[in-house]
Design a protein around this motif. Structure first.
Motif, short mmCIF file in Angstrom:
data_model
loop_
_atom_site.label_atom_id
_atom_site.label_comp_id
_atom_site.label_asym_id
_atom_site.label_seq_id
_atom_site.Cartn_x
_atom_site.Cartn_y
_atom_site.Cartn_z
N ASN A 48 0.84 -1.21 0.00
CA ASN A 48 0.00 0.00 0.00
C ASN A 48 0.87 1.25 0.00
O ASN A 48 0.61 2.20 -0.74
CB ASN A 48 -0.92 0.02 1.22
N LYS A 49 1.90 1.26 0.85
CA LYS A 49 2.80 2.41 0.95
C LYS A 49 3.51 2.66 -0.38
O LYS A 49 3.75 3.80 -0.76
CB LYS A 49 3.81 2.16 2.06
N GLU A 50 3.84 1.57 -1.08
CA GLU A 50 4.49 1.69 -2.39
C GLU A 50 3.51 2.10 -3.49
O GLU A 50 3.92 2.35 -4.62
CB GLU A 50 5.18 0.37 -2.76
N GLY A 51 2.22 2.14 -3.17
CA GLY A 51 1.21 2.58 -4.14
C GLY A 51 0.85 1.55 -5.19
O GLY A 51 0.37 1.92 -6.26
N ILE A 52 1.09 0.28 -4.92
CA ILE A 52 0.76 -0.77 -5.88
C ILE A 52 -0.75 -1.00 -5.85
O ILE A 52 -1.30 -1.34 -4.80
CB ILE A 52 1.51 -2.08 -5.56
N PRO A 53 -1.46 -0.80 -6.96
CA PRO A 53 -2.92 -0.99 -6.97
C PRO A 53 -3.31 -2.42 -6.60
O PRO A 53 -2.59 -3.37 -6.90
CB PRO A 53 -3.32 -0.68 -8.42
N LEU A 54 -4.47 -2.56 -5.94
CA LEU A 54 -4.94 -3.88 -5.50
C LEU A 54 -5.09 -4.87 -6.66
O LEU A 54 -4.88 -6.06 -6.48
CB LEU A 54 -6.31 -3.75 -4.81
N ASP A 55 -5.44 -4.38 -7.83
CA ASP A 55 -5.65 -5.29 -8.96
C ASP A 55 -4.42 -5.43 -9.86
O ASP A 55 -4.49 -6.03 -10.93
CB ASP A 55 -6.86 -4.87 -9.77
N SER A 56 -3.27 -4.92 -9.43
CA SER A 56 -2.05 -5.00 -10.22
C SER A 56 -1.49 -6.42 -10.20
O SER A 56 -1.44 -7.07 -9.16
CB SER A 56 -0.99 -4.05 -9.66
N PRO A 57 -1.02 -6.92 -11.36
CA PRO A 57 -0.38 -8.24 -11.38
C PRO A 57 0.94 -8.26 -10.61
O PRO A 57 1.46 -9.31 -10.29
CB PRO A 57 -0.17 -8.52 -12.87
N LYS A 58 1.48 -7.08 -10.29
CA LYS A 58 2.72 -6.99 -9.52
C LYS A 58 2.47 -7.03 -8.02
O LYS A 58 3.41 -7.03 -7.23
CB LYS A 58 3.47 -5.71 -9.89
N ARG A 59 1.20 -7.06 -7.63
CA ARG A 59 0.86 -7.08 -6.21
C ARG A 59 0.72 -8.51 -5.72
O ARG A 59 0.09 -9.33 -6.36
CB ARG A 59 -0.46 -6.34 -5.98
N ASN A 60 1.31 -8.80 -4.55
CA ASN A 60 1.21 -10.13 -3.95
C ASN A 60 0.17 -10.20 -2.84
O ASN A 60 -0.38 -11.26 -2.59
CB ASN A 60 2.57 -10.56 -3.38
N TYR A 61 -0.08 -9.09 -2.16
CA TYR A 61 -0.96 -9.08 -0.98
C TYR A 61 -2.18 -8.21 -1.27
O TYR A 61 -2.10 -7.00 -1.31
CB TYR A 61 -0.20 -8.56 0.26
N LYS A 62 -3.31 -8.87 -1.50
CA LYS A 62 -4.55 -8.15 -1.83
C LYS A 62 -5.28 -7.68 -0.57
O LYS A 62 -6.20 -6.88 -0.65
CB LYS A 62 -5.49 -9.05 -2.64
N ASP A 63 -4.92 -8.23 0.58
CA ASP A 63 -5.49 -7.81 1.86
C ASP A 63 -4.50 -8.17 2.96
O ASP A 63 -3.44 -8.72 2.70
CB ASP A 63 -6.87 -8.46 2.10
N ASP A 64 -4.86 -7.85 4.21
CA ASP A 64 -3.92 -8.08 5.31
C ASP A 64 -4.23 -9.34 6.11
O ASP A 64 -3.79 -9.49 7.25
CB ASP A 64 -3.89 -6.86 6.24
N ASN A 65 -4.96 -10.26 5.51
CA ASN A 65 -5.30 -11.50 6.21
C ASN A 65 -4.40 -12.66 5.77
O ASN A 65 -3.95 -12.72 4.64
CB ASN A 65 -6.76 -11.90 5.94
N HIS A 66 -4.17 -13.55 6.71
CA HIS A 66 -3.50 -14.81 6.38
C HIS A 66 -4.52 -15.66 5.64
O HIS A 66 -5.69 -15.28 5.52
CB HIS A 66 -2.98 -15.50 7.64
N LYS A 67 -4.14 -16.77 5.14
CA LYS A 67 -5.04 -17.56 4.31
C LYS A 67 -5.10 -19.01 4.75
O LYS A 67 -4.74 -19.91 4.00
CB LYS A 67 -4.59 -17.51 2.84
N PRO A 68 -5.56 -19.28 5.97
CA PRO A 68 -5.72 -20.70 6.32
C PRO A 68 -6.77 -21.31 5.41
O PRO A 68 -7.73 -20.64 5.02
CB PRO A 68 -6.20 -20.66 7.78
N GLU A 69 -6.57 -22.56 5.05
CA GLU A 69 -7.49 -23.18 4.10
C GLU A 69 -8.02 -24.50 4.62
O GLU A 69 -7.34 -25.19 5.37
CB GLU A 69 -6.80 -23.42 2.76
N MET A 70 -9.22 -24.80 4.20
CA MET A 70 -9.84 -26.09 4.47
C MET A 70 -10.52 -26.52 3.18
O MET A 70 -11.18 -25.72 2.53
CB MET A 70 -10.88 -25.96 5.59
N LEU A 71 -10.33 -27.76 2.81
CA LEU A 71 -10.93 -28.27 1.59
C LEU A 71 -12.10 -29.17 1.96
O LEU A 71 -11.96 -30.07 2.78
CB LEU A 71 -9.90 -29.08 0.79
N VAL A 72 -13.24 -28.89 1.36
CA VAL A 72 -14.41 -29.76 1.48
C VAL A 72 -14.82 -30.07 0.05
O VAL A 72 -15.27 -29.19 -0.68
CB VAL A 72 -15.57 -29.07 2.24
#
Length: 174
Positions: free
Chosen positions: A100-124
């Motif tokens: 965010n500080k670097e000004g990388i847009p949320l939808d940029s392909p150069k962005r790795n973090y779209k939000d500040d949450n971790h991503k625990p996963e469960m498969l059903v």
């Protein structure tokens, strides 16, 4: 808001997605023959769900729930997916703030973090689904299951259900 309201999510059209499962689930059809890869339900900035009130009004889920720390995804996987590694909560917060500080847009392909949450996963699985298919040969995987005491209980399940083989016959051990 009181009572129950209908919630609708966001469809993501990625190349690896299928063509019929999600449209069938949503009763939308797919005359354009687009790949329907994911259906998101939550408050993710790139796919905020909508709440449809009995009054006829439609509001964003964020208006009622704020930012939820989870995202429900329904996937239709037509092609193999790459392995994903997700950050811890503190790493996600730090890196999201940095981008965010670097000004990388949320939808940029150069962005790795779209939000500040971790991503625990469960498969059903809602239908037949193979997870981590093809990482080791059957022989090597059986050797690991035999060698690691904590995994020994998985041997009968593995032997009964095969390992990605079409004939589904029991696996022969040495």
């Amino acid at each position: 808001m009181t009572g129950i309201a209908r919630l609708t999510g966001t469809v993501k059209h990625y190349d690896w997605g299928g063509y019929s499962f999600i449209p069938s689930l949503l009763k939308t059809g797919n005359t354009a023959k687009q790949p329907f890869a994911e259906y998101w339900m939550g408050t993710h900035p790139l796919g905020i769900s909508k709440v449809h009130l009995t009054t006829g009004d439609t509001k964003l889920l964020t208006d009622y729930a704020g930012n939820l720390p989870w995202l429900l995804k329904i996937l239709d996987v037509k092609d193999m997916l790459s392995i994903q590694v997700h950050p811890s909560k503190s790493s996600a917060e730090e890196e999201f703030a940095r981008e965010n500080k670097e000004g990388i847009p949320l939808d940029s392909p150069k962005r790795n973090y779209k939000d500040d949450n971790h991503k625990p996963e469960m498969l059903v699985a809602l239908s037949d689904f193979y997870l981590l298919h093809g990482f080791k040969t059957e022989k090597l995987l059986v050797a690991v299951l035999e060698a690691v005491p904590e995994l020994n209980s998985l041997l009968p399940v593995f032997e009964k259900n095969s390992y990605g083989r079409q004939d589904r016959s029991p696996i022969q051990r040495k």
